[in-house]
Write an enzyme that holds these catalytic residues in place. Sequence first.
Site, PDB file in Angstrom:
ATOM      1  N   ASN A   1     -76.606  18.784 -16.496  1.00  0.00           N
ATOM      2  CA  ASN A   1     -77.643  18.055 -15.773  1.00  0.00           C
ATOM      3  C   ASN A   1     -77.909  16.686 -16.396  1.00  0.00           C
ATOM      4  OD1 ASN A   1     -79.310  21.217 -15.689  1.00  0.00           O
ATOM      5  ND2 ASN A   1     -78.075  20.362 -14.032  1.00  0.00           N
TER       6      ASN A   1
ATOM      7  N   CYS B   1     -82.507  23.974  -8.844  1.00  0.00           N
ATOM      8  CA  CYS B   1     -83.106  23.991 -10.183  1.00  0.00           C
ATOM      9  C   CYS B   1     -83.563  22.584 -10.557  1.00  0.00           C
ATOM     10  CB  CYS B   1     -82.104  24.519 -11.207  1.00  0.00           C
ATOM     11  SG  CYS B   1     -81.626  26.230 -10.929  1.00  0.00           S
TER      12      CYS B   1
ATOM     13  N   SER C   1     -75.263  33.643 -16.159  1.00  0.00           N
ATOM     14  CA  SER C   1     -76.094  34.688 -15.550  1.00  0.00           C
ATOM     15  C   SER C   1     -76.312  34.338 -14.090  1.00  0.00           C
ATOM     16  CB  SER C   1     -77.434  34.790 -16.284  1.00  0.00           C
ATOM     17  OG  SER C   1     -77.238  35.268 -17.601  1.00  0.00           O
TER      18      SER C   1
ATOM     19  N   ARG D   1     -92.380   5.004  -4.713  1.00  0.00           N
ATOM     20  CA  ARG D   1     -91.909   6.052  -3.801  1.00  0.00           C
ATOM     21  C   ARG D   1     -90.386   6.203  -3.840  1.00  0.00           C
ATOM     22  NH1 ARG D   1     -95.673   4.462   1.491  1.00  0.00           N
ATOM     23  NH2 ARG D   1     -97.674   4.450   0.358  1.00  0.00           N
TER      24      ARG D   1
END
Length: 264
Positions: free
Chosen positions: A177, A146, A263, A127
């Site tokens: 990321n 995202c 974008s 968990r």
Amino acid sequence: MKAYLELMQHVLDHGTDKADRTGTGTRSVFGYQMRFDLAQGFPLLTTKKLHLRSIVHELLWFLAGDTNIRYLKDNGVRIWDEWADENGDLGPVYGYQWRSWPAPDGRHIDQISGLLDMIRRNPDSRRLIVSAWNPALVDDMALPPCHCLFQFYVADGKLSCQLYQRSADVFLGVPFNIASYALLTLMVAQVTGLQPGEFVHTFGDAHLYSNHFEQARLQLQREPRALPVMKLNPVVTDLFAFRFEDFTLEGYDPHPHIKAEVSV
């Protein structure tokens, strides 16, 4: 970083051309995974130069629970400018969900502190999860998350992290990321007395925007270079005490930067 180039080639070769929210158009695949052994170096892209300052400051900003871009702008980071309102606010985005998730009973849950406590007390727990995807508040966010959920895993004294990213801008966003969550893994490992293991990056919709195809093909012509080494100040034992000056990148020798439009 061949794994990243393979992802980009896979999207170009096998992706489906789709319309998208921004109106730019994408080529997209659904479901893909990359793995990075953090013992082999820090996975900062070498086939184009990345702005490490932005990556580090954004992560520290997330961990502080901040959702206003003032701190970022004060430190020369502009990556969230397009989404902020006139006061610099973004709504209940990553930092708020990580550090102050609102519970139905009025409490606010500090997921990061809870995660650290669980790693120390019960490292075999399944968990060890932090979620930024809060359906009740998605519409209040300037940009819904995202990279929306990550899980840690401890085995043989090593800490690994898996990120699930629902939406991935392969050319501009994904290199950030990768580095951000790899760095988070190094930081959490240090403060919990563990060694870094793997960073596993799992994607939902991984896409190249149509105005990034040319840049992607240019990058694919470049040969990856040796990965750099990220050194953390060993004195820091509190995750929330890290500062920009506590990180030193050694041996980073990338190819030149490749410009591409965001974008929005």
